[in-house]
Design a protein around this motif. Structure first.
Motif, mmCIF file in Angstrom:
data_model
loop_
_atom_site.group_PDB
_atom_site.id
_atom_site.type_symbol
_atom_site.label_atom_id
_atom_site.label_comp_id
_atom_site.label_asym_id
_atom_site.label_seq_id
_atom_site.Cartn_x
_atom_site.Cartn_y
_atom_site.Cartn_z
ATOM 1 N N SER A 60 0.836 -1.193 0.000
ATOM 2 C CA SER A 60 0.000 0.000 0.000
ATOM 3 C C SER A 60 0.873 1.245 0.000
ATOM 4 C CB SER A 60 -0.902 -0.002 1.244
ATOM 5 O OG SER A 60 -1.708 -1.161 1.264
ATOM 6 N N ALA A 61 0.671 2.150 -0.982
ATOM 7 C CA ALA A 61 1.501 3.350 -1.105
ATOM 8 C C ALA A 61 0.963 4.452 -0.217
ATOM 9 C CB ALA A 61 1.539 3.797 -2.557
ATOM 10 N N PHE A 62 1.880 5.299 0.289
ATOM 11 C CA PHE A 62 1.517 6.426 1.130
ATOM 12 C C PHE A 62 1.692 7.731 0.356
ATOM 13 C CE2 PHE A 62 3.078 3.536 4.698
ATOM 14 C CZ PHE A 62 1.798 3.161 5.060
ATOM 15 N N GLU B 105 -3.289 17.992 0.765
ATOM 16 C CA GLU B 105 -2.858 19.025 -0.188
ATOM 17 C C GLU B 105 -1.376 19.341 -0.037
ATOM 18 O OE1 GLU B 105 -5.115 22.590 0.194
ATOM 19 O OE2 GLU B 105 -7.059 21.584 -0.091
ATOM 20 N N ARG B 106 -0.871 19.312 1.199
ATOM 21 C CA ARG B 106 0.503 19.737 1.481
ATOM 22 C C ARG B 106 1.520 18.599 1.331
ATOM 23 N NH1 ARG B 106 -0.289 24.653 4.879
ATOM 24 N NH2 ARG B 106 1.846 24.518 5.675
ATOM 25 N N LEU B 107 1.053 17.369 1.261
ATOM 26 C CA LEU B 107 1.976 16.231 1.122
ATOM 27 C C LEU B 107 2.429 16.085 -0.320
ATOM 28 C CD1 LEU B 107 0.390 13.536 3.468
ATOM 29 C CD2 LEU B 107 2.530 14.790 3.819
ATOM 30 N N PRO B 108 3.594 15.452 -0.555
ATOM 31 C CA PRO B 108 4.121 15.332 -1.915
ATOM 32 C C PRO B 108 3.328 14.394 -2.817
ATOM 33 C CG PRO B 108 5.513 14.150 -0.355
ATOM 34 C CD PRO B 108 4.543 14.948 0.457
ATOM 35 N N GLY B 109 2.498 13.517 -2.229
ATOM 36 C CA GLY B 109 1.715 12.593 -3.052
ATOM 37 C C GLY B 109 2.414 11.278 -3.327
ATOM 38 N N CYS C 204 -2.880 6.542 8.451
ATOM 39 C CA CYS C 204 -4.076 7.385 8.460
ATOM 40 C C CYS C 204 -4.669 7.373 7.053
ATOM 41 C CB CYS C 204 -3.698 8.795 8.876
ATOM 42 S SG CYS C 204 -5.099 9.876 9.166
ATOM 43 N N GLU C 205 -5.966 7.126 6.956
ATOM 44 C CA GLU C 205 -6.630 7.047 5.647
ATOM 45 C C GLU C 205 -7.745 8.086 5.590
ATOM 46 O OE1 GLU C 205 -8.959 3.842 2.756
ATOM 47 O OE2 GLU C 205 -7.738 3.142 4.433
ATOM 48 N N TRP C 206 -7.810 8.799 4.460
ATOM 49 C CA TRP C 206 -8.847 9.817 4.268
ATOM 50 C C TRP C 206 -9.206 9.868 2.794
ATOM 51 C CZ3 TRP C 206 -12.391 12.136 6.890
ATOM 52 C CH2 TRP C 206 -12.944 13.347 6.481
ATOM 53 N N ASN C 207 -10.500 9.663 2.483
ATOM 54 C CA ASN C 207 -10.993 9.688 1.100
ATOM 55 C C ASN C 207 -10.203 8.759 0.174
ATOM 56 O OD1 ASN C 207 -13.013 11.514 1.719
ATOM 57 N ND2 ASN C 207 -11.779 13.312 1.179
ATOM 58 N N GLY C 208 -9.899 7.565 0.696
ATOM 59 C CA GLY C 208 -9.229 6.559 -0.117
ATOM 60 C C GLY C 208 -7.730 6.755 -0.275
ATOM 61 N N ARG C 209 -7.147 7.751 0.399
ATOM 62 C CA ARG C 209 -5.706 7.999 0.325
ATOM 63 C C ARG C 209 -5.096 7.811 1.713
ATOM 64 N NH1 ARG C 209 -5.745 13.854 -2.171
ATOM 65 N NH2 ARG C 209 -3.467 13.581 -2.364
ATOM 66 N N GLN C 210 -3.849 7.346 1.734
ATOM 67 C CA GLN C 210 -3.204 7.037 3.002
ATOM 68 C C GLN C 210 -1.932 7.856 3.185
ATOM 69 O OE1 GLN C 210 -2.468 2.787 2.966
ATOM 70 N NE2 GLN C 210 -4.410 2.359 3.967
ATOM 71 N N PHE C 211 -1.661 8.213 4.434
ATOM 72 C CA PHE C 211 -0.358 8.762 4.771
ATOM 73 C C PHE C 211 0.085 8.178 6.105
ATOM 74 C CE2 PHE C 211 -3.476 11.848 6.368
ATOM 75 C CZ PHE C 211 -3.046 12.087 7.674
ATOM 76 N N LEU C 212 1.379 8.277 6.366
ATOM 77 C CA LEU C 212 1.946 7.752 7.602
ATOM 78 C C LEU C 212 2.011 8.873 8.620
ATOM 79 C CD1 LEU C 212 3.073 4.973 8.432
ATOM 80 C CD2 LEU C 212 5.366 5.879 8.003
ATOM 81 N N LEU C 213 1.434 8.647 9.797
ATOM 82 C CA LEU C 213 1.411 9.642 10.864
ATOM 83 C C LEU C 213 2.343 9.177 11.986
ATOM 84 C CD1 LEU C 213 0.047 12.258 11.917
ATOM 85 C CD2 LEU C 213 -1.644 10.790 13.023
ATOM 86 N N ILE C 214 3.322 10.007 12.344
ATOM 87 C CA ILE C 214 4.267 9.674 13.410
ATOM 88 C C ILE C 214 3.890 10.463 14.654
ATOM 89 C CG2 ILE C 214 6.679 9.510 14.096
ATOM 90 C CD1 ILE C 214 7.481 9.679 11.184
#
Length: 434
Positions: free
Chosen positions: A2-4, A164-168, A48-58
């Motif tokens: 799964s990509a972040f 919006e602020r993450l690199p994607g 953390c997942e929001w609207n089908g997109r994931q990011f890593l929260l530390i």
């Protein structure tokens, strides 16, 4: 895999509500929340997942830079490491308290890091209080974002802003085939020291004070082509009256970690021998249906021998788990540990063919006469494995009521011995033929 979208660190002075906000953003109760300042100590990684997109929260511990205590200094180092790893930093402040000296010191660290920062003015529980956020413009990170982690107000808008602020994209990803490993044990048996030795960096805080680890801490690790998700946990206390306040909630996290694990490493302080608290930890692993490996830690200072401890382990532990001796300080045995975990995991997910299982049932009849009641004797007709992780077997018999507790345990142990399932939570269902 799964990509972040990227990595986000959350930092702030103690007791500004970071853990409450983490739980809100991740829609979990992964972080321990308590009124005591400094409840979160280690840094931990959450998806953390929001609207089908994931990011890593530390998540990190509260940063009190002027506190001279060794544990607090380590917390600050953990927070700096999290900032270095992040694409975006969420700087949480208490809007009702205003700017404190601690906020200003942490702001200076963030300016030096050159990271993208969003100031979160937390604890604004009423829209009429949003003007309290304006003071934090002075920190120099643009418009402060007003929200309430407790009530959830504006957190949806915050998640939109974060994406919006993450690199994607991210170099980090969550492998779907990772072996989930929980490190369990009573307080102060060396869990965090072993965890740090395995990871190869100071990821968790090590202290001589029992109960230093309060949250569960997850880290991905590659070894010999296999991926492991290591989870360090708070110490499990045997007596319920000892589980109060923070320790109570920390233990809930440890129990949850065991439930999610494929393999549980149960640490026993070999220098002290086996005590009741160790048996409690093994029982937690067994009841969670994790495969279990006993890790005899602090072997470099132990006075007992393998010959002395093996009979005690075999007598008291129902799953008959294998064991390994290690020293986190010297590194002895640690290089073999993940290899043993991988072997145990492979047995945990293994499947025994139906013909092989039925040959085994035929041998059982020759080895021991089945129990009987009156004129009726138990007859093992046929069997099959119906599940893995853990392995579950369904044995069809003429009358399940004839199966005694002793005979059921004997069959379970014969399964382990025949198919190399020591340490694996074998489940056997005796069913009547329909």
């Amino acid at each position: 895999m799964s990509a972040f979208e990227g990595t986000v660190a959350i930092v702030g002075f103690p007791n500004v509500g970071k853990s409450t906000l983490v739980n809100r953003l991740t829609a979990t109760r992964a972080a321990v929340v308590h009124d005591t300042a400094g409840t979160t100590r280690d840094r931990k990684e959450l998806v953390c997942e929001w609207n089908g997109r994931q990011f890593l929260l530390i998540d990190t511990g509260g940063v009190d830079i002027v506190d001279p205590s060794p544990v607090t200094r380590q917390i600050a180092l953990q927070a700096r490491a999290a900032i270095a790893d992040a694409d975006l930093v969420l700087f949480v402040v208490d809007a009702r308290a205003g700017i404190t000296p601690g906020d200003e010191e942490l702001a200076q660290i963030l300016r030096e890091s050159k990271k993208d920062v969003i100031v979160l003015a937390n604890k604004i529980d009423d829209p009429s209080q949003e003007t309290l956020a304006l003071e934090f413009h002075r920190l120099g990170f643009g418009d402060p974002f007003p929200l309430s982690g407790l009530h959830g107000s504006n957190t949806g808008d915050l998640l939109d802003l974060i994406l919006e602020r993450l690199p994607g994209h991210s170099d980090r990803a969550e492998p779907e085939d990772a072996i989930r490993v929980a490190i369990l044990g009573r307080p102060n048996v060396g869990k965090s020291s072993l965890y740090n030795r395995l990871v190869g960096e100071e990821r968790t805080i090590v202290s001589e004070i029992p109960g230093t680890t309060r949250d569960t801490i997850d880290t991905m690790l590659e070894h010999d082509g296999r991926t492991f998700q290591l989870v360090d946990t708070a110490g499990l206390r045997r007596k319920r009256k000892q589980r109060q306040g923070i320790e109570y909630y920390s233990e809930l996290r440890a129990l949850d970690a065991a439930e999610r694990a494929d393999v549980a490493l149960v640490l026993i302080d070999a220098s002290q021998g086996i005590v009741e608290g160790d048996i409690t930890a093994v029982e937690v692993a067994r009841k969670s249906h994790s495969a279990t490996l006993i890790v005899l830690s602090k072997w470099d200072i132990s006075q007992v021998t393998i010959e002395e401890i093996r009979p005690e382990l075999q007598r008291r532990l129902r799953q008959r788990p294998d064991f390994i001796t290690v020293s986190a300080v010297s590194g002895r045995g640690v290089s073999r540990l993940l290899g043993k975990v991988a072997e145990l995991y492979d047995r945990y997910i293994s499947r025994i063919s139906t013909p092989e299982l039925n040959r085994f049932l035929g041998e059982l009849k020759e080895m021991r006469q089945p129990p009987s009641r009156g004129a009726r004797r138990l007859n093992l007709l046929y069997g099959a494995q119906v599940e893995t992780r853990p392995p579950r077997f369904r044995f069809t018999v003429n009358d399940p009521g004839l199966v005694t507790r002793d005979y059921g345990y004997w069959v379970e142990n014969q399964l382990r011995e025949r198919f190399g399932l020591e340490g694996v939570p074998v489940v056997v269902d005796f069913r009547a033929r329909t």
